[in-house]
Design an enzyme around this catalytic site. Structure first.
Site: not given
Lengths: 312, 274
Positions: A6, A33, A54, A79, A113, A163
Site C-alpha cells: 500500500r 489506510s 463507496e 467494499f 478486522d 495491506r
C-alpha cells in the site's frame, strides 16, 4: 528488502501525479489506510475525499473519466467490489471508461478486522466483467508497474493491493507485460501458478520441497485478466501438474481462470487449488489466519502433495 | 435567457410531436415506459432544443454541456431530442429496443449524444457530479444537468450524491427531479413516501427551485435561477404528471412500463393530433 504494498502504491501514484495532471484520486474516508493520502498531500486540488459512500465515489469517477480525467478510486476492496459494483458494471465496464480501481487490503490482509473486511471473492467479481483488466502485484517493483500501467492503459483496471509487506521479487527495471505471467522459479515436477502473497509462499514451499527432491516451478500470474494462456499450457505440458494458489476463494479466482485455459487448451495436467475453501474467514493475526486457511507454505505443500499423488 | 412567446410556441409544438413519436415507437416494439417519457418531455426538450450548448456535428467538444438522464427508462424521449439535434439519424426511432440498434432500452454511452449509461437507478447524479468536478478542474464553463425520477430517490445512493455535491461547491451542476408522484407499483406516497422533498434537498445545502415541470416558461425561469446561483449546486423540483398529454395515462402507475395496445395508441394519438 521488503516493502508494504500500500505504501509503494500511494508513493508511486503521487509520483505519477506529478507528471500527469489528468490523474485525480478519490477515497472513501480510508486514505490513511489505502495510502492514497500520499497523493492527496502532494496534489490536494486533485484529491477528493468522498466520505464513507463507496457507491457514490465509484459513480463519480465514471463522470470524471468522461471529462478526460484519469480517476483512481480507493477503498478496501471488500467494499469496492461490493458496494461499488453497480457503477463498476453499469457505467465503467459497460462504457469502457478510463477508471482505475485500487482495491486495498486484498485477501485476509485486513487480518484483525475479520471476515467483513477480508476480500476473498473480488477476483471472481472483477474478472467476470467485460472490458476489465485485473492485475495483482506481488512485490514493490510489480506494484510500481501495475500503477504505471493503469495510467497508460485506456479502460478500466482493477489493482488487487495488499495491506501487507511483501519481500522484493523483481529487480528494479524489470519488464512486465499485461497478459503475461513470469516464471520466478524453475522446476519440472509441478507448477504452482500463484498471485500476490501466495507467490512468496509458493517459493518457500518450493525451497522446502527441493530438499526432498521435488522440483517445483513457480509462476507469478500478476496479470489475471487478460491471462497468459500460452504460459499456462506450456507449464501444463512440461510439468504435467498444476497447483493454483491465491488468497481468494478457490472458486472463480485465479484458479478458475487457469482452469478455463487448461480446459480450452485440452491440457491433460492434473490440477489442485490452494485458496480459501469456500468459507468465510475470521479475525486474528495475519500469520495465524494464513496458517489456519491453508495459505502459507505448508498449505501450498499440501496442494503440491495432493497433485503429485494424482499425477502418479 | 428569457423564452419569447414565439419560441415557447415552437417548443410546445415540438413537445406535441415528440409525444406522438415516442408513443408510436413504444407501441411499435410493444415494450417500454410511456408514463415517465411523457412526464419528462418539457424538461428534456427545453434543455436540448433551447438551453444546452451542444452540437450534433461536434459531439466530443470538451466544452459542451452535459445531461445525464438518471431516470434512464425515459430513454425514448431522450432519443427524440438527440435525433432533433442531429446526433442520431431521423429513422433510428424505428429501431428502438430492437436487435443491433443504436437505441437501447436504457441509455448507453455508446449511442452518440448519450453522456452516461443509465438504467440502474440512484447512481446517475453521482456520475453527473463527477462530470461537474472534472469540468470545474479543467476550467470549463460547461454545465451539467442530471434528470432524476422521484421513485429513484428511494435509492440511498442518490442521497450520497445529494450530500456530496454541495461539499464540492458544484455551481455548474443542476439536478432536476421529475416529480410526477407515481412509480412502478403505485404512487410515491404508497410505495415510499418522499416527505417534504424540497426541504430535504435544502437541508443538504442545495439551492432549491420549484416549478411546474410542464410549463416551458416556468422551467426556463428555473434554469435561469439555477445558473445565477454561484454558491453550489441547484435542484429544480419540477412538478409533473406521469403520462402527461394522454388523459387515460395521466397519473396512472399502470402506464409506467406497459406495452401500448393498438386501440390505446389510436386513442392517445387522437388526443395528441388535434
Amino acid at each position: 528488502m521488503a516493502k508494504a504494498i500500500r505504501e509503494v502504491y500511494g508513493t508511486v501514484l503521487a509520483e505519477l501525479g506529478e507528471k500527469n495532471s489528468d490523474i485525480v484520486v478519490l477515497d472513501a474516508d480510508l486514505s490513511g489506510s489505502t495510502k492514497s493520502a500520499i497523493f492527496g498531500k502532494a496534489h490536494p486540488e486533485r484529491f477528493f475525499n468522498m466520505g464513507i459512500a463507496e457507491a457514490n465515489m465509484v459513480a463519480t469517477a465514471s463522470g470524471l473519466a468522461t471529462t478526460g480525467k484519469i480517476p483512481f478510486v480507493n477503498t478496501f476492496t471488500a467494499f469496492l467490489s461490493t458496494l461499488g459494483l453497480l457503477a463498476i458494471r453499469a457505467q465503467i465496464c459497460y462504457g469502457n471508461l478510463n477508471v482505475k480501481l485500487g482495491g486495498a487490503y486484498c485477501g485476509t490482509s485486513a487480518a484483525f478486522d475479520g471476515s467483513s473486511h477480508h476480500a476473498t471473492e473480488d477476483i471472481a467479481i472483477m474478472r467476470s466483467l467485460p472490458n476489465m483488466t485485473v492485475l495483482a502485484p506481488s512485490d514493490a517493483e510489480s506494484t510500481r508497474w501495475v500503477t504505471q500501467f493503469a495510467v497508460e492503459h485506456q479502460g478500466p483496471v482493477y489493482l488487487r493491493l495488499s495491506r501487507d509487506v511483501y519481500p522484493d521479487l523483481y529487480a528494479p527495471g524489470t519488464k512486465f507485460e499485461c497478459g503475461r505471467g513470469a516464471i520466478v522459479r524453475e522446476g519440472s515436477d509441478v507448477t504452482v501458478i500463484a498471485c500476490g502473497l501466495l507467490v512468496h509462499k509458493a517459493i518457500e514451499a518450493a525451497e522446502i520441497l527441493a530438499e526432498r527432491g521435488i522440483s517445483v516451478r513457480v509462476v507469478d500470474m500478476y496479470s489475471i485478466k487478460p491471462i497468459d494462456s500460452e504460459l499456462i499450457l506450456k507449464c501444463a505440458q512440461e510439468t504435467g501438474a498444476i497447483v493454483c494458489a491465491e488468497e481468494h476463494n478457490i472458486y472463480g479466482g485465479l484458479g478458475g481462470a487457469v482452469s478455463e485455459v487448461l480446459a480450452w487448451g485440452g491440457a491433460s495436467a492434473v490440477t489442485e487449488f490452494v485458496g480459501i475453501q469456500d468459507t468465510f474467514t475470521e479475525s486474528g493475526p495475519y500469520s495465524q489466519l494464513l496458517k489456519k486457511y491453508g495459505l502459507d507454505a505448508q498449505g501450498v505443500i499440501a496442494g503440491i502433495e495432493k497433485v503429485l499423488a494424482r499425477k502418479k | 435567457m428569457s423564452l419569447t412567446p414565439e419560441r415557447a410556441a415552437e417548443l410546445r409544438e415540438l413537445c406535441r410531436k415528440f409525444r406522438i413519436d415516442v408513443l408510436k415507437a413504444i407501441h411499435g416494439i410493444q415494450s417500454g415506459h410511456p408514463g415517465g417519457s411523457l412526464s419528462v418531455c418539457e424538461i428534456l426538450t427545453l434543455l436540448y432544443q433551447e438551453r444546452m450548448n451542444i452540437d450534433g456535428k461536434n459531439p466530443d467538444d470538451p466544452d459542451r454541456d452535459r445531461l445525464v438522464l438518471c431516470k434512464g427508462h425515459a430513454a425514448p424521449m431522450l432519443y427524440k431530442n438527440l435525433i432533433e439535434k442531429g446526433f442520431l439519424p431521423a429513422d433510428s426511432m424505428d429501431t428502438l429496443r430492437r436487435i443491433d440498434s443504436l437505441l437501447q432500452g436504457h441509455p448507453s454511452i455508446h449511442t452518440p449524444g448519450v453522456e452516461m449509461s443509465t438504467g440502474p437507478l440512484g447512481i446517475g447524479l453521482s456520475a453527473a457530479q463527477g462530470m461537474a468536478m472534472g469540468l470545474k478542474l479543467s476550467g470549463s464553463s460547461a454545465r451539467v444537468y442530471a434528470i432524476l425520477g422521484d421513485g429513484e430517490l428511494n435509492e440511498g445512493t442518490a442521497w450520497e450524491a445529494v450530500m456530496s455535491a454541495p461539499k464540492f461547491k458544484l455551481s455548474n451542476l443542476t439536478a432536476v427531479v421529475d416529480y410526477n408522484r407515481v412509480q412502478l407499483d403505485g404512487t410515491t406516497d404508497e410505495i415510499m413516501p418522499l416527505g417534504d422533498l424540497p426541504a430535504k434537498w435544502a437541508a443538504f445545502n442545495w439551492n432549491v427551485i420549484e416549478c411546474d415541470g410542464h410549463s416551458l416558461e416556468e422551467l426556463s425561469e428555473a434554469f435561469d435561477a439555477a445558473e445565477a446561483y454561484k454558491e453550489g449546486p441547484s435542484v429544480i423540483i419540477a412538478h409533473t404528471v406521469k403520462g402527461r398529454g394522454v388523459s387515460f395515462m395521466e397519473g396512472k402507475a399502470a402506464w409506467h412500463g406497459k406495452a401500448i395496445p393498438d386501440e390505446d395508441l389510436a386513442a392517445a394519438l387522437k388526443e395528441l393530433e388535434v
